[in-house]
Motif scaffolding. Structure first.
Motif, PDB file in Angstrom:
ATOM      1  N   ARG A   1     -12.891  17.905  86.414  1.00 24.88           N
ATOM      2  CA  ARG A   1     -12.496  16.513  86.640  1.00 24.88           C
ATOM      3  C   ARG A   1     -13.708  15.663  87.025  1.00 24.88           C
ATOM      4  O   ARG A   1     -13.911  14.558  86.499  1.00 24.88           O
ATOM      5  CB  ARG A   1     -11.457  16.505  87.766  1.00 24.88           C
ATOM      6  N   LEU A   2     -14.528  16.177  87.946  1.00 25.32           N
ATOM      7  CA  LEU A   2     -15.713  15.446  88.387  1.00 25.32           C
ATOM      8  C   LEU A   2     -16.716  15.295  87.250  1.00 25.32           C
ATOM      9  O   LEU A   2     -17.356  14.242  87.112  1.00 25.32           O
ATOM     10  CB  LEU A   2     -16.363  16.165  89.572  1.00 25.32           C
TER      11      LEU A   2
ATOM     12  N   ILE B   1     -16.811   7.963  94.178  1.00 22.18           N
ATOM     13  CA  ILE B   1     -15.857   9.014  94.534  1.00 22.18           C
ATOM     14  C   ILE B   1     -15.655   9.019  96.042  1.00 22.18           C
ATOM     15  O   ILE B   1     -16.621   9.176  96.807  1.00 22.18           O
ATOM     16  CB  ILE B   1     -16.344  10.401  94.077  1.00 22.18           C
ATOM     17  N   ALA B   2     -14.417   8.843  96.469  1.00 26.99           N
ATOM     18  CA  ALA B   2     -14.070   9.022  97.884  1.00 26.99           C
ATOM     19  C   ALA B   2     -13.595  10.462  98.042  1.00 26.99           C
ATOM     20  O   ALA B   2     -12.497  10.810  97.600  1.00 26.99           O
ATOM     21  CB  ALA B   2     -12.984   8.035  98.301  1.00 26.99           C
ATOM     22  N   TYR B   3     -14.443  11.305  98.627  1.00 25.50           N
ATOM     23  CA  TYR B   3     -14.158  12.748  98.730  1.00 25.50           C
ATOM     24  C   TYR B   3     -13.665  13.051 100.141  1.00 25.50           C
ATOM     25  O   TYR B   3     -14.331  12.733 101.134  1.00 25.50           O
ATOM     26  CB  TYR B   3     -15.426  13.547  98.419  1.00 25.50           C
ATOM     27  N   LEU B   4     -12.512  13.670 100.228  1.00 21.22           N
ATOM     28  CA  LEU B   4     -11.852  13.903 101.514  1.00 21.22           C
ATOM     29  C   LEU B   4     -11.527  15.384 101.661  1.00 21.22           C
ATOM     30  O   LEU B   4     -10.592  15.883 101.033  1.00 21.22           O
ATOM     31  CB  LEU B   4     -10.565  13.071 101.595  1.00 21.22           C
ATOM     32  N   HIS B   5     -12.304  16.083 102.458  1.00 25.58           N
ATOM     33  CA  HIS B   5     -12.086  17.516 102.668  1.00 25.58           C
ATOM     34  C   HIS B   5     -11.233  17.705 103.925  1.00 25.58           C
ATOM     35  O   HIS B   5     -11.682  18.171 104.972  1.00 25.58           O
ATOM     36  CB  HIS B   5     -13.430  18.236 102.812  1.00 25.58           C
TER      37      HIS B   5
ATOM     38  N   LEU C   1     -21.987  19.029  96.338  1.00 24.72           N
ATOM     39  CA  LEU C   1     -23.243  18.653  95.699  1.00 24.72           C
ATOM     40  C   LEU C   1     -22.991  17.724  94.515  1.00 24.72           C
ATOM     41  O   LEU C   1     -23.702  16.741  94.304  1.00 24.72           O
ATOM     42  CB  LEU C   1     -23.994  19.905  95.233  1.00 24.72           C
ATOM     43  N   THR C   2     -21.957  18.036  93.723  1.00 24.46           N
ATOM     44  CA  THR C   2     -21.622  17.199  92.563  1.00 24.46           C
ATOM     45  C   THR C   2     -21.188  15.809  92.999  1.00 24.46           C
ATOM     46  O   THR C   2     -21.625  14.790  92.431  1.00 24.46           O
ATOM     47  CB  THR C   2     -20.508  17.860  91.734  1.00 24.46           C
ATOM     48  N   VAL C   3     -20.317  15.738  94.016  1.00 22.65           N
ATOM     49  CA  VAL C   3     -19.866  14.439  94.523  1.00 22.65           C
ATOM     50  C   VAL C   3     -21.055  13.631  95.033  1.00 22.65           C
ATOM     51  O   VAL C   3     -21.191  12.431  94.743  1.00 22.65           O
ATOM     52  CB  VAL C   3     -18.819  14.635  95.640  1.00 22.65           C
ATOM     53  N   GLY C   4     -21.934  14.282  95.781  1.00 19.10           N
ATOM     54  CA  GLY C   4     -23.097  13.586  96.318  1.00 19.10           C
ATOM     55  C   GLY C   4     -24.004  13.044  95.224  1.00 19.10           C
ATOM     56  O   GLY C   4     -24.515  11.917  95.321  1.00 19.10           O
ATOM     57  N   ARG C   5     -24.201  13.815  94.169  1.00 17.26           N
ATOM     58  CA  ARG C   5     -25.055  13.367  93.072  1.00 17.26           C
ATOM     59  C   ARG C   5     -24.445  12.172  92.354  1.00 17.26           C
ATOM     60  O   ARG C   5     -25.134  11.173  92.074  1.00 17.26           O
ATOM     61  CB  ARG C   5     -25.270  14.507  92.077  1.00 17.26           C
ATOM     62  N   ILE C   6     -23.136  12.252  92.039  1.00 19.13           N
ATOM     63  CA  ILE C   6     -22.475  11.146  91.341  1.00 19.13           C
ATOM     64  C   ILE C   6     -22.487   9.886  92.193  1.00 19.13           C
ATOM     65  O   ILE C   6     -22.788   8.778  91.709  1.00 19.13           O
ATOM     66  CB  ILE C   6     -21.037  11.539  90.938  1.00 19.13           C
ATOM     67  N   ASN C   7     -22.188  10.027  93.484  1.00 18.36           N
ATOM     68  CA  ASN C   7     -22.192   8.858  94.360  1.00 18.36           C
ATOM     69  C   ASN C   7     -23.590   8.277  94.499  1.00 18.36           C
ATOM     70  O   ASN C   7     -23.782   7.053  94.539  1.00 18.36           O
ATOM     71  CB  ASN C   7     -21.623   9.218  95.734  1.00 18.36           C
ATOM     72  N   GLY C   8     -24.583   9.138  94.584  1.00 22.82           N
ATOM     73  CA  GLY C   8     -25.950   8.645  94.687  1.00 22.82           C
ATOM     74  C   GLY C   8     -26.384   7.872  93.456  1.00 22.82           C
ATOM     75  O   GLY C   8     -27.130   6.890  93.543  1.00 22.82           O
TER      76      GLY C   8
END
Length: 492
Positions: free
Chosen positions: A297-298, A357-361, A340-347
């Motif tokens: 999905r990401l 991406i609002a990532y909620l763990h 890591l993927t979320v951080g790269r896309i957001n960056g």
């Protein structure tokens, strides 16, 4: 009698140190509570605390019988064999399963402990319903002690094709364990078919549609106690077992009622504001598990941003990834990869005012989840393999406004019923990208048409109907009445 790995209650400790038991939030509990109260039922399971003996007690009219599990049991039976051997194997070896003999030995011992507990407290002729892959040996163990019982088993996760299942060193023992039941329930027609094929290949037993004939040893002193005994084509005695699909559902009416509450609708509006009021919100809600296709999905979303087909000023992806099995190495690695993927896309693609991406763990209360469902324009369910995926049904149940678009993996059991969703192959990243764009651009009239059809399906076939259909089959089996045909599946 219900036998499951976990009890329907969780122990909570208040600020003053007082401990109490509260009902678990799961749909299974909601479905079975009325039946358990009416029938003076007993629920057998682990209380969620290791190395502690807890006396039987009553909670909300249900008799609770805790089974003790040690820390070693949890490591070898639960985290080991259940979740690092069976779980990946049953989910098409998306991750490599581990085969350890000591885990199997502990799995056998713990299953015997659950079976002993049920055998001890069951009244003569009682109905016992065993749940899920952690307890697949319990039906045969229970039948060996109490042939008078009516025994059902429901497998909440997929049952794999024989080519995958055959890798399991203890494949025959699991089949023998399950065939101790009178009725074996699966999520999908394909799962029931996979099981029947495994029975034919490994045991050579006769099958007729959903009916399996299990030979009975005539030297067995309890041979005459078995239910629905017939004569097979070889002239020997056989016990009939029904193995069929019973697709699970949710308490749809409860989700619909919650979605109509003004405070939850207001929270949905607040969520959109907190995200910067994007034109479209995409939502993914999953346990952080490699079967859920979060990475796929990401990847698709990131490529759409990179290609300029979406931009973070107008579209936001909210990904809820609730913690899961955090002591298992595979899951720790998955969390690192996803973050890591979320951080790269957001960056690369976020702006000061809008996060891509609002990532909620976290895990969230049901009310917050309903507000998220109401806020989301598109629900993304991209599971690589899933027994059912109730999140898809929860999203549909909340959308009393007949709006929103469900993008649903064809590898989730829910796709058998929710045919008006946009069905996708999550491995096909280009196809997934095209479907996300289709969902975002879908006209209101088409969204309404699709959502009305989906809602009719979910509201009609709710969790109460699921439990009633299984218990009806089990009750009929107690009288030797095994239907030979599967119920018709409404594809519309």
């Amino acid at each position: 009698m219900i036998v499951s790995n976990r009890l329907p209650v969780d122990r909570v400790t208040d600020d003053d140190g007082t401990a109490s038991w509260r009902p678990s939030p799961g749909g299974l509990v909601a479905a079975l509570e009325p039946v358990m109260r009416a029938e003076d039922g007993i629920w057998i399971g682990w209380a969620g605390v290791a190395d502690e003996d807890i006396d039987p007690f009553e909670a909300d009219g249900i008799n609770i019988l805790p089974v003790r599990l040690s820390e070693q049991d949890l490591q070898e039976y639960y985290e080991g064999f259940s979740n690092d051997t069976l779980w990946p194997l049953y989910h098409d070896v998306i991750a490599q399963p581990s085969f350890h003999r000591e885990w199997w030995d502990t799995y056998v011992k713990v299953n015997q402990r659950f079976a002993d507990a049920a055998a001890e407290v069951s009244a003569k002729g009682a109905v016992v319903w065993v749940h899920d892959y952690q307890l697949q040996l319990v039906p045969a163990m229970l039948r060996a002690q109490r042939p008078d019982l009516v025994i059902g088993f429901f497998n909440h996760i997929p049952f794999p094709p024989y080519g995958i299942y055959s890798q399991l060193p203890w494949r025959r023992q699991i089949i023998d364990g399950l065939l101790g039941a009178d009725v074996i329930g699966f999520q999908r027609v394909a799962d029931a078919g996979n099981f029947s094929r495994a029975v034919r290949r490994l045991k050579g037993y006769e099958t007729r549609g959903p009916i399996i004939e299990v030979p009975i040893d005539t030297d067995d002193p309890d041979a005459g106690s078995h239910r629905h005994v017939t004569t097979n084509k070889h002239g020997g005695l056989a016990r009939t077992v029904l193995a069929r699909q019973f697709p699970i559902s949710i308490d749809a009416e409860r989700y619909q009622e919650m979605a109509k509450r003004p405070e939850i609708q207001e929270r949905a509006r607040q969520i959109r504001e907190e995200l910067g009021n994007p034109e479209k919100i995409l939502l993914g809600v999953d346990r952080l598990d490699y079967t859920k296709g979060i990475g796929h999905r990401l990847k698709a979303f990131g490529e759409l941003l990179a290609e300029g087909k979406l931009d973070s000023e107008h579209v936001t992806l909210v990904q809820v990834a609730s913690p899961s099995r955090e002591r298992v190495e595979t899951y720790m690695q998955l969390r690192d990869e996803i973050e890591l993927t979320v951080g790269r896309i957001n960056g690369d693609y976020s702006t000061l005012g809008h996060t891509a991406i609002a990532y909620l763990h976290h895990g969230y209360p049901r009310e917050e989840m309903v507000a998220l469902y109401l806020a989301a324009d598109v629900m993304l369910v991209t599971a690589l393999r899933d027994g059912m995926n109730l999140v898809a049904k929860e999203y549909v149940a909340t959308r009393a406004d007949d709006d929103g678009v469900l993008v649903l993996s064809e590898f989730a059991g829910a796709s058998d019923e929710l045919r008006q969703a946009l069905l996708i192959n999550p491995h096909d990243i280009e196809g997934l990208k095209e479907t996300i764009q289709q969902a975002i651009a879908m006209p209101k009239r088409e969204r309404t048409r699709r959502m009305r059809a989906l809602r009719k399906r979910v509201l009609t076939n709710d969790v109460a109907k699921w439990s009633a259909s299984f218990l009806d089959a089990l009750t009929r089996s107690a009288h030797g009445d095994h239907p030979l045909q599967n119920p018709p599946v409404n594809r519309r």
